[in-house]
Design a protein around this motif. Structure first.
Motif, short mmCIF file in Angstrom:
data_model
loop_
_atom_site.label_atom_id
_atom_site.label_comp_id
_atom_site.label_asym_id
_atom_site.label_seq_id
_atom_site.Cartn_x
_atom_site.Cartn_y
_atom_site.Cartn_z
N VAL A 70 -6.36 -9.67 -11.86
CA VAL A 70 -7.27 -9.21 -10.52
C VAL A 70 -8.31 -8.30 -11.19
O VAL A 70 -7.86 -7.29 -11.61
CB VAL A 70 -6.49 -8.62 -9.70
N ASN A 71 -9.61 -8.77 -10.96
CA ASN A 71 -10.89 -7.81 -11.57
C ASN A 71 -11.49 -7.46 -10.49
O ASN A 71 -12.04 -8.30 -9.65
CB ASN A 71 -11.61 -8.57 -12.67
N LEU A 72 -12.16 -6.42 -10.63
CA LEU A 72 -13.08 -5.80 -9.80
C LEU A 72 -13.73 -4.74 -10.72
O LEU A 72 -13.38 -3.51 -10.66
CB LEU A 72 -12.57 -5.05 -8.32
N ALA A 92 -12.46 -1.19 -1.00
CA ALA A 92 -12.22 -2.31 -2.16
C ALA A 92 -11.38 -1.80 -3.22
O ALA A 92 -10.72 -2.93 -3.83
CB ALA A 92 -13.64 -2.76 -2.34
N ILE A 93 -11.60 -0.72 -3.92
CA ILE A 93 -10.96 -0.47 -5.03
C ILE A 93 -9.57 -0.26 -4.80
O ILE A 93 -8.83 -0.89 -5.62
CB ILE A 93 -11.64 0.73 -5.77
N THR A 94 -9.08 0.38 -3.67
CA THR A 94 -7.75 0.24 -3.40
C THR A 94 -6.78 -0.94 -3.05
O THR A 94 -5.91 -1.11 -3.83
CB THR A 94 -7.58 1.28 -2.06
N ASP A 95 -7.86 -1.65 -2.44
CA ASP A 95 -7.25 -3.07 -2.09
C ASP A 95 -7.14 -4.07 -3.50
O ASP A 95 -6.10 -4.52 -3.62
CB ASP A 95 -8.12 -3.98 -1.08
N ALA A 96 -8.10 -3.65 -4.11
CA ALA A 96 -8.03 -4.66 -5.67
C ALA A 96 -6.58 -4.17 -6.45
O ALA A 96 -6.04 -4.92 -6.98
CB ALA A 96 -9.44 -4.32 -6.34
N ARG A 97 -6.54 -2.63 -6.38
CA ARG A 97 -5.53 -2.21 -7.11
C ARG A 97 -4.22 -2.66 -6.57
O ARG A 97 -3.36 -2.82 -7.43
CB ARG A 97 -5.70 -0.76 -7.17
N THR A 98 -4.07 -2.83 -5.36
CA THR A 98 -2.94 -3.22 -4.60
C THR A 98 -2.57 -4.49 -5.00
O THR A 98 -1.29 -5.03 -5.11
CB THR A 98 -3.05 -3.05 -3.09
N LEU A 99 -3.51 -5.49 -4.92
CA LEU A 99 -3.52 -6.94 -5.23
C LEU A 99 -2.81 -6.99 -6.66
O LEU A 99 -2.08 -8.05 -7.09
CB LEU A 99 -4.43 -7.67 -4.90
N ARG A 100 -3.56 -6.15 -7.61
CA ARG A 100 -3.40 -6.32 -8.95
C ARG A 100 -1.99 -5.86 -9.23
O ARG A 100 -1.15 -6.53 -9.77
CB ARG A 100 -4.25 -5.24 -9.83
N ALA A 101 -1.40 -4.47 -8.48
CA ALA A 101 0.01 -4.52 -8.38
C ALA A 101 0.71 -5.57 -8.07
O ALA A 101 2.01 -5.62 -8.58
CB ALA A 101 0.08 -3.19 -7.93
N LEU A 102 0.49 -5.91 -7.00
CA LEU A 102 1.40 -7.20 -6.35
C LEU A 102 1.60 -8.09 -7.33
O LEU A 102 2.40 -8.81 -7.76
CB LEU A 102 0.90 -7.66 -5.07
N ALA A 103 0.34 -8.80 -8.08
CA ALA A 103 0.49 -9.94 -8.86
C ALA A 103 1.39 -9.60 -10.16
O ALA A 103 2.13 -10.48 -10.63
CB ALA A 103 -0.94 -10.08 -9.29
#
Length: 155
Positions: free
Chosen positions: A94-96, A127-138
């Motif tokens: 997951v990249n941002l 957006a940064i928080t959401d990207a980090r959360t999605l990355r951690a979930l993945a």
């Protein structure tokens, strides 16, 4: 990871969505109001104003519907004109990155999928928080082969 959210979780650009929907309603009301106030317009012309306002609202609503939904079995990415369902194992990264308009998902088939539901436009920190959360979930859900991580061969 104990700080992961309970699934399902939906990521969407909340402030951007509010701005788009508010603007859509305002534009529709103004155009429709103008159509009703102009006395020289016939019924067909008034209708064309209202339809135009409705189309503008519809376009803005389509822009506002973007989201990323994560659940136990994978991720659903809803972009402006498309919807794609992914298993967790299909997501490599997951990249941002700085300057990216939204998150990109690197996939096992070698492609990259834009996920417009997480975008730094109006609310960069969210957006940064959401990207980090999605990355951690993945990362937490992409244990493809437990033996591979320990170096054991399955052949």
């Amino acid at each position: 990871m104990s700080d992961l959210p309970t699934l399902p979780v939906t990521f969407r650009p909340g402030r951007t969505r509010a701005v788009l929907l508010t603007a859509g309603v305002a534009i529709f009301l103004v155009i429709s109001g103008v159509a009703m106030l102009l006395e020289k317009l016939g019924p067909g012309e008034r209708l064309s104003f209202v339809v135009t306002g409705g189309l503008i609202f519809w376009v803005l609503a389509q822009l506002a519907r973007v989201r990323v939904v994560a659940d136990d079995s994978g991720v659903t990415v809803v972009n402006i004109a498309s919807r794609r369902r992914l298993d967790w194992a299909e997501i490599i990264q997951v990249n941002l990155r700085p300057g990216d308009p939204w998150v990109f998902l690197d996939l096992t088939d070698g492609t990259s999928l834009p996920a417009l539901g997480i975008q730094p436009g109006i609310d960069k920190q969210q957006a940064i928080t959401d990207a980090r959360t999605l990355r951690a979930l993945a990362e937490a859900r992409t244990l493809r082969d437990p033996d591979a991580s320990t170096g054991q061969d399955q052949s």
